[in-house]
Design an enzyme around this catalytic site. Structure first.
Site, PDB file in Angstrom:
ATOM      1  N   GLY A 169       0.038 -20.982 -22.596  1.00 32.19           N
ATOM      2  CA  GLY A 169       1.026 -21.856 -23.244  1.00 32.19           C
ATOM      3  C   GLY A 169       2.412 -21.249 -23.145  1.00 32.19           C
ATOM      4  N   ASN A 170       3.329 -21.761 -23.935  1.00 26.37           N
ATOM      5  CA  ASN A 170       4.676 -21.186 -23.955  1.00 26.37           C
ATOM      6  C   ASN A 170       5.285 -21.336 -25.349  1.00 26.37           C
ATOM      7  OD1 ASN A 170       6.283 -23.775 -24.083  1.00 26.37           O
ATOM      8  ND2 ASN A 170       5.120 -24.114 -22.194  1.00 26.37           N
ATOM      9  N   HIS A 171       6.485 -20.783 -25.511  1.00 26.70           N
ATOM     10  CA  HIS A 171       7.081 -20.689 -26.851  1.00 26.70           C
ATOM     11  C   HIS A 171       7.842 -21.942 -27.287  1.00 26.70           C
ATOM     12  CE1 HIS A 171       5.983 -16.603 -27.585  1.00 26.70           C
ATOM     13  NE2 HIS A 171       6.521 -16.201 -26.443  1.00 26.70           N
ATOM     14  N   ALA A 183       8.156 -28.656 -22.363  1.00 23.84           N
ATOM     15  CA  ALA A 183       8.028 -27.460 -21.525  1.00 23.84           C
ATOM     16  C   ALA A 183       6.584 -27.445 -21.024  1.00 23.84           C
ATOM     17  CB  ALA A 183       8.339 -26.223 -22.350  1.00 23.84           C
TER      18      ALA A 183
END
Ligand code: CTP
Length: 399
Positions: free
Chosen positions: A208-210, A276
């Site tokens: 995943g990402n932030h 994102a």
């Protein structure tokens, strides 16, 4: 329509001041934030306590607060307001407004307000017909203020004629109509993607990402406020939406984002892809939790479906497609290339070099580049103000 709008009511000395209690209730019921500033004369007709209780904010009368000596900042008050309504507007206050007189907090606030100002005259019929009142009202209209005309009927004096302040219900629908003029996206369907995607490795782990989703949510809320019907396709986020015009579709993976977005795009006039999205996902998702003892230390990846590129291919005449780009080097050049490759109308460029921009923050610093290569750089702003800038640029493209 009035939800979360900041409405500043200026109450002046007229018997119609008693109607402001009802008007305040009507605005509060609509979800607006109401603050009230009164002239001293108005307090003879209705108590500040009544209005502060109904508006849920202290009522301001003097330049400084009696007990604490604290300064009541008329400039802040004027800037806070989305609209200022002077109701009832007495002949005396109208005369002062027309001549720049500033001898109380209400008038100082009026002079410093940058928002639209409405005034609802209330006075006896002969006062209303007097040439000086007529000339003063004319001046106020020339200054760009808007009159909410008084009604015909029985006046406090017992005389019958024009001069009775418009009823609170009339003022409410007048203001609602004014706000509807600020809804340039009314009837438009807008798709927004927001937040991160999670690509499963096994039942407990993911790539995943932030991304927090804050920018996409700010866009969705602002679009809805401007009248759009919004479909918000969002990845895992702790955020919630407040506007009923936002239809939220929760997704987890890039594949789900692709499916939901391509479907919603068929009906959309505008699509803004702020999510994102992971560019890669594990080629195989393990059905059981991968054990430490597992021999393989490598996860094979494959590309995810690029929703933005796909929408660019499917885009029909009249549809607008807006993408985001997060770049670290040769930003403008890369962004311009993306506009071309993905058939975009506008790209919102974030640079990781800028402090306060990007993931998790409440602020953003963007550069907008449109398909004609027009490039506009913006200062560091709240994500809500950034959303307004992006929407204003989209509206310009539509013209
Ligand atoms: N995007 C998308 N689907 C993907 C990947 C990205 O819809 N699978 C959208 C994002 O929502 C955003 C834009 O594409 O609007 C950002 O893409 P970005 O990652 O900056 O660019 P890429 O096209 O992936 O190119 P690169 O990785 O080479 O920068």
């Amino acid at each position: 329509m009035l939800k979360n709008k900041n409405i500043l009511i200026g109450v002046t000395g007229s018997i119609a001041a008693y109607k402001i209690a009802h008007l305040t209730r009507l605005f509060v019921k609509e979800g607006a934030h109401v603050k009230i500033v009164m002239s001293k004369a108005a307090t003879e007709f209705i108590t500040p306590l009544t209005l502060s209780t109904l508006s849920k904010h202290p009522v301001l009368i003097d330049f400084k607060n009696g007990d604490s000596g604290e300064w009541n900042n008329h400039v802040d008050l004027g800037l806070w307001a989305d609209v200022m309504i002077i109701a009832p507007a007495s002949a005396n206050t109208i005369a002062k407004m027309a001549n720049g007189i500033c001898d109380n907090l209400l008038l100082a606030t009026y002079l410093s307000a940058r928002c639209k100002v409405y005034f609802a005259p209330a006075m006896d019929l002969d006062m209303y017909q007097h040439p000086s009142t007529k000339a003063n009202i004319q001046k106020l209209l020339q200054f760009g203020n808007t009159i909410i005309k008084p009604e015909n009927g029985e006046l406090a004096s017992g005389l019958i004629g024009e001069g009775r302040m418009a009823e609170p219900e009339t003022i409410l629908s007048f203001i609602k109509q004014e706000f509807s003029k600020t809804q340039p996206l009314k009837g438009k369907k807008v798709l927004v993607t927001a937040g991160p995607t999670y690509e499963a490795i096994d039942p407990v782990r993911f790539i995943g990402n932030h991304s927090s989703g804050k920018m996409g949510f700010a866009l969705a809320e602002t679009l809805a406020e401007q009248g759009a019907e919004v479909t918000l396709v969002c990845g895992p986020t702790a955020l919630s939406t407040t506007n009923k015009k936002i239809k939220r579709i929760d997704i987890t993976s890039a594949e789900e984002l692709y499916n939901a977005s391509t479907k919603a795009f068929q009906q959309a006039d505008i699509a803004i892809l702020a999510a994102a999205v992971a560019d890669f996902k594990p080629a195989k998702v393990a059905s059981q939790k991968i054990k430490k003892s597992n021999n393989s230390k490598t996860i094979e990846l494959e590309p995810t479906k690029d929703t933005l590129a796909e929408l660019g291919k499917r885009k029909k005449k009249g549809q607008l497609l807006i993408g985001f780009a997060l770049e670290t080097n040769n930003e403008i050049e890369h962004a311009k290339l993306k506009i071309k490759n993905k058939n975009l109308d506008l790209i919102v460029l974030n640079s990781l070099k800028d402090k306060g921009a990007g993931f998790k923050t409440d602020t953003n610093k963007i550069t907008l580049i449109d398909k004609y290569n027009k490039t506009t750089k913006f200062e560091l702003k709240s994500k809500l103000d950034t959303a307004k800038d992006i929407i204003a640029a989209i509206l310009k493209l539509k013209k």
